[in-house]
Write an enzyme that holds these catalytic residues in place. Sequence first.
Site, PDB file in Angstrom:
ATOM      1  N   ASP A   1     -68.910  -0.661  17.020  1.00 21.84           N
ATOM      2  CA  ASP A   1     -68.229   0.429  17.676  1.00 21.84           C
ATOM      3  C   ASP A   1     -68.299   0.174  18.965  1.00 21.84           C
ATOM      4  OD1 ASP A   1     -67.061   2.848  17.788  1.00 21.84           O
ATOM      5  OD2 ASP A   1     -69.164   3.941  18.025  1.00 21.84           O
ATOM      6  N   ASN A  55     -61.097   2.757   8.712  1.00 17.44           N
ATOM      7  CA  ASN A  55     -60.388   1.878   9.811  1.00 17.44           C
ATOM      8  C   ASN A  55     -58.828   1.391   9.060  1.00 17.44           C
ATOM      9  OD1 ASN A  55     -63.333   0.293  10.753  1.00 17.44           O
ATOM     10  ND2 ASN A  55     -62.454   1.899  11.674  1.00 17.44           N
TER      11      ASN A  55
HETATM   12  C1  FPP Z   1     -65.282  -1.035  16.237  1.00 17.92           C
HETATM   13  O1  FPP Z   1     -64.618  -0.952  17.701  1.00 17.92           O
HETATM   14  C2  FPP Z   1     -64.940  -2.389  15.632  1.00 17.92           C
HETATM   15  C3  FPP Z   1     -64.282  -2.429  14.499  1.00 17.92           C
HETATM   16  C4  FPP Z   1     -63.488  -1.405  13.857  1.00 17.92           C
HETATM   17  C5  FPP Z   1     -63.728  -3.805  13.923  1.00 17.92           C
HETATM   18  C6  FPP Z   1     -64.862  -4.856  14.136  1.00 17.92           C
HETATM   19  C7  FPP Z   1     -64.473  -6.124  13.475  1.00 17.92           C
HETATM   20  C8  FPP Z   1     -64.283  -7.093  14.040  1.00 17.92           C
HETATM   21  C9  FPP Z   1     -64.422  -7.638  15.155  1.00 17.92           C
HETATM   22  C10 FPP Z   1     -63.755  -8.408  13.031  1.00 17.92           C
HETATM   23  C11 FPP Z   1     -64.571  -9.654  13.072  1.00 17.92           C
HETATM   24  C12 FPP Z   1     -65.864  -8.964  12.267  1.00 17.92           C
HETATM   25  C13 FPP Z   1     -67.016  -9.727  11.954  1.00 17.92           C
HETATM   26  C14 FPP Z   1     -68.279  -9.167  11.434  1.00 17.92           C
HETATM   27  C15 FPP Z   1     -66.965 -11.348  12.039  1.00 17.92           C
HETATM   28  P1  FPP Z   1     -63.652   0.313  17.489  1.00 17.92           P
HETATM   29  O2  FPP Z   1     -62.126  -0.407  17.485  1.00 17.92           O
HETATM   30  O3  FPP Z   1     -64.151   1.384  16.731  1.00 17.92           O
HETATM   31  O4  FPP Z   1     -63.707   0.612  19.148  1.00 17.92           O
HETATM   32  P2  FPP Z   1     -63.808   2.036  19.761  1.00 17.92           P
HETATM   33  O5  FPP Z   1     -65.202   2.820  19.087  1.00 17.92           O
HETATM   34  O6  FPP Z   1     -64.053   2.009  21.054  1.00 17.92           O
HETATM   35  O7  FPP Z   1     -62.673   2.622  19.420  1.00 17.92           O
END
Ligand code: FPP
Length: 176
Positions: free
Chosen positions: A44, A92
């Site tokens: 997150d 997502n």
């Molecule tokens: C949360 O940040 C993160 C995600 C929804 C995606 C995470 C996935 C990756 C980085 C892809 C690669 C993953 C792995 C396990 C190799 P957010 O976008 O929700 O941030 P915010 O809370 O600030 O909106």
Amino acid sequence: LQRVYLSKIRQAGCRLLFRDVGEMSFKEKINTERLPEHIAIIMDGNGRWAQKRGQLRVFGHEHGVNAVREASEGAAEIGISYLTLYAFSTENWNRPKQEVESLMHLLVETIDKETPTLMKNGIRLNTIGDIDSLGDDCRKQLFKAIETTKENKRMTLTLALSYSSRWEINRAAQNI
Ligand code: FPP
């Protein structure tokens, strides 16, 4: 609790987690006799982290991959048996198409690039979630890495992809 863990890891920039920070490193402060067997982290804050720096959200996701690597290596190093990363929820999928595509691309690329690191650290890759909803490329890469790492015994790294409480409840009901 999972969020607290994640925010600690993030505050520490992960890099600090096992680095010497003066008198005692974080690693030395950990009581290895009282470690949990399983740690789960909800990924997150990547987007907000990037936006704070005047960058696109995808920049935050790219940096999130470094945090994933360091958390995985660190967890294996201190003797955690299971690390679960809640990486991509069913909600997502509602993000802008370009962000979803970038995330899927990053996932495929990361799994491919990091498989040697998983092997080096004795980490077995596993996955939970509605894997059928992922693209062919992504599923293929995932299954390839799962197969390559299946004999590793030191730690199991589970990626929760297209996860939801509905999926978890369904799976639990099927296992009864
Ligand atoms: C949360 O940040 C993160 C995600 C929804 C995606 C995470 C996935 C990756 C980085 C892809 C690669 C993953 C792995 C396990 C190799 P957010 O976008 O929700 O941030 P915010 O809370 O600030 O909106």
